[in-house]
Write an enzyme that holds these catalytic residues in place. Structure first.
Site, PDB file in Angstrom:
ATOM      1  CB  THR A 111      -0.909   0.016   1.243  1.00 33.69           C
ATOM      2  OG1 THR A 111      -1.597   1.258   1.333  1.00 33.69           O
ATOM      3  CG2 THR A 111      -0.109  -0.176   2.513  1.00 33.69           C
ATOM      4  CG  ASP A 112      -1.104   4.952  -1.111  1.00 35.13           C
ATOM      5  OD1 ASP A 112      -1.689   4.339  -0.187  1.00 35.13           O
ATOM      6  OD2 ASP A 112      -1.691   5.788  -1.830  1.00 35.13           O
ATOM      7  CD  GLU A 113      -3.382   3.393   4.505  1.00 36.01           C
ATOM      8  OE1 GLU A 113      -3.267   3.692   5.706  1.00 36.01           O
ATOM      9  OE2 GLU A 113      -4.343   2.763   4.054  1.00 36.01           O
TER      10      GLU A 113
ATOM     11  CE1 TYR B  11      -3.083  -2.571   5.773  1.00 40.48           C
ATOM     12  CE2 TYR B  11      -3.367  -0.238   5.248  1.00 40.48           C
ATOM     13  CZ  TYR B  11      -3.214  -1.560   4.839  1.00 40.48           C
ATOM     14  OH  TYR B  11      -3.186  -1.866   3.502  1.00 40.48           O
ATOM     15  CB  SER B  12       0.558   2.433   7.335  1.00 36.77           C
ATOM     16  OG  SER B  12       0.658   3.222   8.497  1.00 36.77           O
TER      17      SER B  12
ATOM     18  CE  LYS C  36       0.376  -4.651   3.035  1.00 33.94           C
ATOM     19  NZ  LYS C  36       0.262  -6.038   2.488  1.00 33.94           N
TER      20      LYS C  36
ATOM     21  CG  ASN D 280      -7.160  -1.200  -5.216  1.00 31.93           C
ATOM     22  OD1 ASN D 280      -7.108  -2.214  -5.889  1.00 31.93           O
ATOM     23  ND2 ASN D 280      -6.102  -0.410  -5.059  1.00 31.93           N
TER      24      ASN D 280
ATOM     25  CE1 TYR E  84     -13.555   8.365  11.972  1.00 33.80           C
ATOM     26  CE2 TYR E  84     -12.615   7.282  10.045  1.00 33.80           C
ATOM     27  CZ  TYR E  84     -13.098   7.217  11.348  1.00 33.80           C
ATOM     28  OH  TYR E  84     -13.126   6.016  12.004  1.00 33.80           O
TER      29      TYR E  84
ATOM     30  NE  ARG F 217      -6.537   8.545   2.499  1.00 31.11           N
ATOM     31  CZ  ARG F 217      -6.158   9.524   3.314  1.00 31.11           C
ATOM     32  NH1 ARG F 217      -5.690  10.659   2.802  1.00 31.11           N
ATOM     33  NH2 ARG F 217      -6.243   9.373   4.627  1.00 31.11           N
TER      34      ARG F 217
ATOM     35  N   PRO G 183      -7.849   9.079  15.020  1.00 31.04           N
ATOM     36  CG  PRO G 183      -7.718   8.022  17.105  1.00 31.04           C
ATOM     37  CD  PRO G 183      -8.517   8.051  15.834  1.00 31.04           C
ATOM     38  N   GLY G 184      -4.594  10.253  14.326  1.00 31.90           N
ATOM     39  CA  GLY G 184      -3.471  10.149  13.410  1.00 31.90           C
ATOM     40  C   GLY G 184      -3.849  10.043  11.954  1.00 31.90           C
ATOM     41  CG  HIS G 185      -7.718  10.499   8.992  1.00 29.59           C
ATOM     42  ND1 HIS G 185      -9.042  10.827   8.818  1.00 29.59           N
ATOM     43  CD2 HIS G 185      -7.409   9.684   7.958  1.00 29.59           C
ATOM     44  CE1 HIS G 185      -9.515  10.221   7.745  1.00 29.59           C
ATOM     45  NE2 HIS G 185      -8.529   9.524   7.194  1.00 29.59           N
TER      46      HIS G 185
END
Length: 360
Positions: A132-134, A158-159, A162, A188, A215, A222, A291-293
């Site tokens: 992922t690009d995250e 999550y990021s 990954k 996607n 949010y 994106r 949080p941390g978006h």
């Protein structure tokens, strides 16, 4: 023969459907069938003579070893992952287990299999890791898009998981010589996406007259990539990518979350008007930000365009229209994945507050 892991998920199933439609090569699908791995995604090919399904975990090295020995795939494509940012915030350990430990165990099983191949088969073999690009973190509004050399700065569990898996893939190529490829894609969208992500959740909620939770101010940006374009890029990377390289895959369609939601509302106003005639935009509800978006993601896809002659074919306007129509035409699929454990998790995670969609 190729082996796909996580093939019952959104992107994995789209890849298998496209693979069977556009190639003559068999595919084996290894999937644990967790909440987002829906067997119905592949119902149309479950009896296909070139399709084999095995229920199992990428972290089960015995199962993976048996599949590799039995089917002797020329390539392994790893789609298997926990992918929902909100879930990673409430339960990060599951993400470390699947995305980090699971990927590492899969790599080790593949490495041991690869070492037993003859020299020609070793050279032809590929391990393609779908990421992922995250992993690159967040961008300022005027910052250049992510390139393959952008520094890793993951901001969510999550990021981070990954990013760790990407590093292990790189290490197995550099240390052991395993011919690996890594792709980092943007957001996607398309048919059969589990409705915890932005686009399918907005469609699902709007059709039920429920709040459309967004949010914060909804101005997070994106880049949107149609899943069919993503799958065509993966096939190109598999066939022509250079071992040890990474390739960014983007849709060239930057939008704010709020723009995406308004696009969906306008389409549904035409295709499925509300009983009272009011626009679906009236259902938009801004909720407390995650949080941390991360504020912005953007993909520089010049490398894959230059080296592999790939570019996205599905424009966002056409892609979102087709996606909305698919959900309107496949209500039974939507109902099958929005009941039971999914609803229980949503209630537990979000409580009385409407659940804001994860757009990554």
């Amino acid at each position: 023969m190729i082996l796909v892991t996580g093939g019952c998920g959104f992107i994995g199933s789209a890849f298998i459907l496209q693979w069977l439609a556009r190639t003559d090569e068999p595919v084996v699908n290894l999937d644990l069938l967790t909440y987002a791995g829906h067997p119905g995604n592949l119902a149309e090919v479950e009896s296909h003579p070139r399709y084999v399904f095995c229920r199992g975990d990428i972290g089960d090295t015995a199962t993976v070893a048996q599949l590799l020995a039995t089917h002797q795939p020329r390539a392994v494509l790893n789609f298997a992952a926990e992918s929902h940012v909100d879930r990673s915030i409430s339960g990060p350990l599951a993400f470390a287990q699947t995305n980090v430990v699971g990927t590492l165990q899969l790599l080790q099983a593949v490495l041991e299999h690869w070492r037993q191949l003859d020299a020609q088969s070793q050279q032809a073999f590929r391990f393609l890791h779908v990421s992922t690009d995250e992993v690159f973190g967040t961008l300022a509004a005027d910052a250049p898009a992510f390139s393959e050399t952008h520094r890793y700065e993951p901001n969510s569990p999550y990021s981070a998981s990954k990013a760790a898996s990407d590093h292990f893939v790189r290490a197995y190529q550099h240390t052991f010589g395993l011919p690996t490829l890594t792709t980092n894609c943007s957001n996607n969208y398309g048919p059969r996406q589990f409705p915890e992500k932005l686009i399918p959740l907005m469609i699902h909620n709007a059709l039920q007259g429920k709040a459309l939770p967004v949010y914060g101010d909804g101005r997070q940006v994106r880049d949107w990539l149609h899943v069919d374009d993503h799958c065509s890029a993966l096939r190109q990377v598999l066939e022509a990518g250079r071992p040890g390289e990474t390739y960014n895959i983007g849709g060239r369609s930057e939008r704010t979350n709020l723009e995406v939601v308004h696009t969906i509302c306008r389409a549904l106003d035409q295709l499925r008007p509300r009983a009272g005639g009011e626009s679906h935009t009236a259902l938009i509800t801004h909720v407390k930000d995650r949080p941390g978006h991360d504020r912005r993601y953007a993909i520089d896809d010049s490398k894959i365009a230059r080296e592999l002659q790939w570019k996205p074919e599905v424009g966002f306007d056409a892609g979102i229209a087709q996606t909305i129509q698919w959900y309107l035409d496949n209500d039974a699929w939507v109902q099958s994945v929005t009941s039971g454990s999914y609803r229980q998790w949503m209630d537990k995670h979000y409580g009385a507050q409407p659940a804001a969609a994860d757009a990554h």
